[in-house]
Design a protein around this motif. Structure first.
Motif, short mmCIF file in Angstrom:
data_model
loop_
_atom_site.label_atom_id
_atom_site.label_comp_id
_atom_site.label_asym_id
_atom_site.label_seq_id
_atom_site.Cartn_x
_atom_site.Cartn_y
_atom_site.Cartn_z
N GLU A 63 55.26 43.15 38.85
CA GLU A 63 55.48 43.77 40.16
C GLU A 63 55.86 45.24 40.01
N ASP A 64 56.68 45.55 39.00
CA ASP A 64 57.06 46.94 38.76
C ASP A 64 55.84 47.77 38.36
N ALA A 65 54.96 47.20 37.53
CA ALA A 65 53.76 47.91 37.11
C ALA A 65 52.85 48.20 38.30
N VAL A 66 52.73 47.23 39.19
CA VAL A 66 51.91 47.42 40.39
C VAL A 66 52.50 48.51 41.28
N GLN A 67 53.82 48.49 41.44
CA GLN A 67 54.47 49.51 42.27
C GLN A 67 54.30 50.90 41.68
N GLU A 68 54.43 51.01 40.35
CA GLU A 68 54.25 52.31 39.70
C GLU A 68 52.81 52.78 39.84
N SER A 69 51.86 51.85 39.79
CA SER A 69 50.46 52.25 39.97
C SER A 69 50.22 52.81 41.36
N TRP A 70 50.92 52.24 42.37
CA TRP A 70 50.80 52.78 43.73
C TRP A 70 51.35 54.20 43.80
N LEU A 71 52.52 54.43 43.17
CA LEU A 71 53.13 55.76 43.22
C LEU A 71 52.19 56.80 42.59
N ARG A 72 51.55 56.42 41.49
CA ARG A 72 50.63 57.37 40.84
C ARG A 72 49.38 57.58 41.69
N TYR A 73 48.91 56.52 42.31
CA TYR A 73 47.73 56.62 43.17
C TYR A 73 48.04 57.49 44.39
N ASP A 74 49.18 57.28 44.98
CA ASP A 74 49.56 58.03 46.17
C ASP A 74 49.76 59.51 45.85
N ALA A 75 50.23 59.79 44.62
CA ALA A 75 50.50 61.18 44.24
C ALA A 75 49.29 61.90 43.66
N ALA A 76 48.20 61.17 43.44
CA ALA A 76 47.00 61.79 42.85
C ALA A 76 46.51 62.92 43.74
N PRO A 77 46.35 64.13 43.20
CA PRO A 77 45.93 65.27 44.03
C PRO A 77 44.51 65.14 44.58
N VAL A 78 43.67 64.43 43.83
CA VAL A 78 42.28 64.22 44.28
C VAL A 78 42.05 62.73 44.46
N ARG A 79 41.49 62.35 45.59
CA ARG A 79 41.25 60.93 45.85
C ARG A 79 40.20 60.39 44.89
N PRO A 80 40.51 59.35 44.11
CA PRO A 80 39.56 58.82 43.14
C PRO A 80 38.29 58.32 43.82
N GLU A 81 37.18 58.49 43.12
CA GLU A 81 35.91 58.01 43.66
C GLU A 81 35.92 56.49 43.80
N SER A 82 36.55 55.81 42.82
CA SER A 82 36.66 54.36 42.88
C SER A 82 38.13 53.96 42.80
#
Length: 307
Positions: free
Chosen positions: A29-48
Motif C-alpha cells: 500500500e505504501d509503494a502504491v501511494q508513493e507511486s501516486w505521489l511521483r505520478y502526480d508530481a511528474a512535470p510532463v504527463r506520461p504517454e502511458s
C-alpha cells in the motif's frame, strides 16, 4: 480522464504487483501511494499512465524488498506473508495464474529469488507483461530480463505449488477441517491431514507462537485438537474466509477483534500445510487487533481448570 481517475483505475493492478513482490500488505500500500505521489508530481504527463505507474511501483517495491530482506534475516521465528483476504485485481484471462501466485506457498517460494528475479517473474509469469515492459519496469535490457526469468524458474524448480483444480472440493475439505477443529476431533483432523503436514506459526516475537514448526499428521492434529476447543470455550470465534486465494479462517476474540488468521494449503485431497499469522503488525489492515497475550493466558487457565 483526470490523473486521479487514471490512477484509481490502475490502483488494483499496482497493489497486486507490489504485494506479490513484497509479501506485505502495508508495504504494498505504501509503494502504491508513493507511486501516486511521483505520478502526480511528474512535470510532463506520461504517454502511458499504465507503463509509468507499473514501472514506478515495481522499482519502489524492489528497493523496499532489498531492505526488507535484511529485516527478515533477524525476524523472530518463522516469517510468513501478511494475509490478504481479497485481491483487488481481477483478470479472467489470468485467473489461474493470479490465484496460484497469491497463495502463501507461492509467496514463500518467491522468497528464494533476488528482488530483480522476483520482480521479473511476477511481471512476466503472473501478469503476462511483454519483455519490453518488464525491461522498462526493472531498468534492465530485454536480454537481461530473459536471463533473470530463466534463473528465477531454475531457483523455483519443482517447488512451485500445485493446487486442487476444484475450489468446491477445497471449500468442502476446509469446512470439515474447521468443524473437526472446533470439536477437538483428533481422529477427524488426522484423517484430513497429509502425512507430512506442517503447522507453522508467525508471531514475530510480538505474540504467542510455536517455538518451531510442527511436522506430521499425528503431532499437528494433537496440538490443534488440544488448544482450539479451549479457544472456542473462551469466546474465540472462527470465521471461514478465503486467505490468499486458498481456504482459511479469521479468528476473533469475544470483542470481535482480530486474533489471528489461519491459511490452509490443500493438495491431493489433504491439508498439506497449516499456517497461522498472529503477529499483530501483520493483522492491522484487517481491523482492530486483539491482545493475543491476554487470550493466551485465558486459554492456558482454562486448560489448567480442565485437567
Amino acid at each position: 480522464m483526470s490523473k486521479v481517475e487514471e490512477f484509481e483505475e490502475l490502483r488494483p493492478l499496482l497493489f497486486s504487483v507490489a504485494y506479490r513482490i513484497l509479501g506485505s500488505v502495508g508495504e504494498a500500500e505504501d509503494a502504491v501511494q508513493e507511486s501516486w505521489l511521483r505520478y502526480d508530481a511528474a512535470p510532463v504527463r506520461p504517454e502511458s499512465p499504465r507503463a509509468y505507474l507499473c514501472t514506478t511501483v515495481t522499482r519502489i517495491a524492489i528497493d523496499v524488498l532489498r531492505s526488507a530482506r535484511v529485516r527478515r534475516e533477524a525476524y523472530v521465528g518463522d516469517w510468513l506473508p501478511e494475509p490478504l483476504l481479497d485481491d483487488p485485481y481481477q483478470d479472467p484471462a489470468r485467473a489461474t495464474e493470479l490465484a496460484d501466485s497469491l497463495s502463501m506457498a507461492a509467496l514463500l517460494l518467491l522468497e528464494r529469488l533476488s528482488p530483480l528475479e522476483r520482480s521479473v517473474f511476477v511481471l512476466r509469469e503472473v501478469f503476462a507483461f511483454g519483455f519490453d515492459e518488464v525491461a522498462a519496469a526493472v531498468g534492465r535490457s530485454e536480454a537481461a530480463c530473459r536471463q533473470l526469468l530463466v534463473r528465477a524458474r531454475r531457483h523455483l524448480g519443482e517447488g512451485r505449488p500445485r493446487f486442487e483444480a476444484d475450489p468446491g472440493e477445497q471449500r468442502a475439505l476446509a469446512q470439515r477441517f474447521f468443524e473437526a477443529l472446533s470439536r477437538g476431533d483428533l481422529e477427524g483432523l488426522q484423517s484430513l491431514l497429509a502425512a507430512d503436514v506442517q503447522l507453522v506459526g508467525d508471531g514475530g516475537g510480538k505474540a504467542p507462537q510455536l517455538a518451531r514448526a510442527v511436522t506430521g499428521a499425528e503431532q499437528v492434529a494433537r496440538l490443534l485438537a488440544t488448544f482450539y476447543p479451549l479457544m472456542v470455550r473462551t469466546g474465540i470465534s472462527c470465521e471461514p474466509r478465503e486467505v490468499n486465494g486458498q481456504p482459511g479462517a479469521l479468528f476473533r476474540d469475544r470483542e470481535g477483534k482480530v486474533l489471528h488468521v489461519l491459511a490452509l494449503e490443500v493438495l491431493d485431497g489433504r491439508v498439506r500445510a497449516v499456517r497461522s499469522v498472529i503477529n499483530p503488525d501483520k493483522l492491522g489492515h484487517l481491523g482492530p487487533v486483539a491482545d493475543a497475550w491476554a487470550v493466551d493466558r485465558e486459554v492456558r487457565r482454562a486448560r489448567r481448570r480442565e485437567r
